[in-house]
Structures are given as structure tokens and as C-alpha cells.
Design a protein around this motif. Structure first.
Motif, mmCIF file in Angstrom:
data_model
loop_
_atom_site.group_PDB
_atom_site.id
_atom_site.type_symbol
_atom_site.label_atom_id
_atom_site.label_comp_id
_atom_site.label_asym_id
_atom_site.label_seq_id
_atom_site.Cartn_x
_atom_site.Cartn_y
_atom_site.Cartn_z
ATOM 1 N N TYR A 115 3.568 3.704 8.152
ATOM 2 C CA TYR A 115 3.905 2.386 7.620
ATOM 3 C C TYR A 115 2.645 1.678 7.132
ATOM 4 O O TYR A 115 2.618 1.112 6.029
ATOM 5 N N THR A 116 1.582 1.732 7.932
ATOM 6 C CA THR A 116 0.305 1.120 7.542
ATOM 7 C C THR A 116 -0.225 1.755 6.264
ATOM 8 O O THR A 116 -0.685 1.059 5.356
ATOM 9 N N LEU A 117 -0.145 3.063 6.179
ATOM 10 C CA LEU A 117 -0.613 3.780 4.996
ATOM 11 C C LEU A 117 0.192 3.373 3.759
ATOM 12 O O LEU A 117 -0.372 3.088 2.704
ATOM 13 N N ILE A 118 1.506 3.303 3.889
ATOM 14 C CA ILE A 118 2.367 2.922 2.768
ATOM 15 C C ILE A 118 2.048 1.493 2.321
ATOM 16 O O ILE A 118 1.918 1.224 1.130
ATOM 17 N N ARG A 119 1.895 0.580 3.268
ATOM 18 C CA ARG A 119 1.569 -0.814 2.924
ATOM 19 C C ARG A 119 0.212 -0.878 2.220
ATOM 20 O O ARG A 119 0.044 -1.622 1.265
ATOM 21 N N TYR A 120 -0.744 -0.074 2.679
ATOM 22 C CA TYR A 120 -2.083 -0.051 2.072
ATOM 23 C C TYR A 120 -1.990 0.441 0.627
ATOM 24 O O TYR A 120 -2.576 -0.142 -0.268
ATOM 25 N N ILE A 121 -1.219 1.481 0.412
ATOM 26 C CA ILE A 121 -1.067 2.054 -0.937
ATOM 27 C C ILE A 121 -0.374 1.050 -1.855
ATOM 28 O O ILE A 121 -0.746 0.895 -3.010
ATOM 29 N N GLN A 122 0.623 0.338 -1.336
ATOM 30 C CA GLN A 122 1.349 -0.635 -2.151
ATOM 31 C C GLN A 122 0.454 -1.781 -2.615
ATOM 32 O O GLN A 122 0.686 -2.352 -3.664
ATOM 33 N N LYS A 123 -0.578 -2.099 -1.845
ATOM 34 C CA LYS A 123 -1.477 -3.187 -2.206
ATOM 35 C C LYS A 123 -2.425 -2.811 -3.336
ATOM 36 O O LYS A 123 -2.998 -3.678 -3.950
ATOM 37 N N LYS A 124 -2.600 -1.536 -3.581
ATOM 38 C CA LYS A 124 -3.534 -1.082 -4.631
ATOM 39 C C LYS A 124 -2.963 -1.254 -6.000
ATOM 40 O O LYS A 124 -1.901 -1.290 -6.330
#
Length: 124
Positions: A115-124
Motif C-alpha cells: 500500500y505504501t509503495l502504491i501510494r508513493y508511485i501515485q504521487k510521482k
């Protein structure tokens, strides 16, 4: 060779290629330089978030850090589309349900990391 040592060697190679010292790289991602040193020696395993930060800092892909191999994005997308089908398709619905079920079966710590990884990717 031990997988942690292989990952450590790739982390060090990427850091050196990107022209970072251990101290400056560690400072940029918010860890102690001795921790980064232990990752590079294969004495300690970095968590997913730290691996992602290091890979981004060094300009490499996490997959390369973990395996030493690059994966062509188009091939991955083609494979997923091949199995998923079009929106509204029963095969797509079945795939989505199986995928979510598999995610649900993962340990909670891994689910949180994803979930953290997905949220991080979405912010890029």
C-alpha cells in the motif's frame, strides 16, 4: 553467493555509479550511513520503502537491485492484459477477484508495504 550479498553489491555499484558517498546517500534517504554499509555488505536487509528510496536516488529500478535483471514494462503490461481482458469481461472480473484474494492472503506487514509503495508511485 548469498542473495543479501548480491543485493548489497548491486546497491554499492549503483551508489558509486551515481557518485554518492555512503554518508551522503544515507543522509538523503534518512538512514544512518552504517545502516547503508550493512545493506551493501549483505549483513542487513533493507525494507521495501528503503529499497525504493535508494533505487530512485541512484536512478535504477528496484527489480534490478533485487535480481540484477531489467524487466520490460511493455511485456509485463501485455501479460496482464492478456489475462485480464476488457472492462466488463468475466475473465477480467475473475482475474481481479483472484488478485485481490491473493493480496488479502499476504501477511499484514507486506500488505502495508505494498500500500505504501502504491501510494508513493501515485504521487510521482
Amino acid at each position: 553467493m548469498d542473495i543479501k550479498k548480491e543485493i548489497g553489491l548491486r546497491l554499492r555499484a549503483a551508489r558509486e555509479k551515481a557518485r554518492f558517498s555512503q554518508t551522503s546517500a544515507a543522509k538523503k534517504i534518512g538512514i544512518h550511513n552504517s545502516t547503508l554499509g550493512k545493506y551493501e555488505l549483505g549483513e542487513r536487509e533493507a525494507d521495501n520503502e528503503t529499497l525504493l528510496k535508494l533505487a530512485n536516488l541512484y536512478g535504477v529500478k528496484v527489480q534490478w537491485v533485487l535480481t540484477g535483471e531489467e524487466q520490460n514494462k511493455e511485456k509485463i503490461v501485455d501479460k496482464i492484459i492478456e489475462h485480464v481482458g476488457e472492462p466488463g469481461d468475466k475473465q477480467r472480473e475473475k482475474f481481479t477477484n483472484l488478485f485481490l484474494e491473493e493480496l488479502n492472503n499476504l501477511p499484514e506487514e507486506i500488505q502495508k508495504s505494498l500500500y505504501t509503495l502504491i501510494r508513493y508511485i501515485q504521487k510521482k
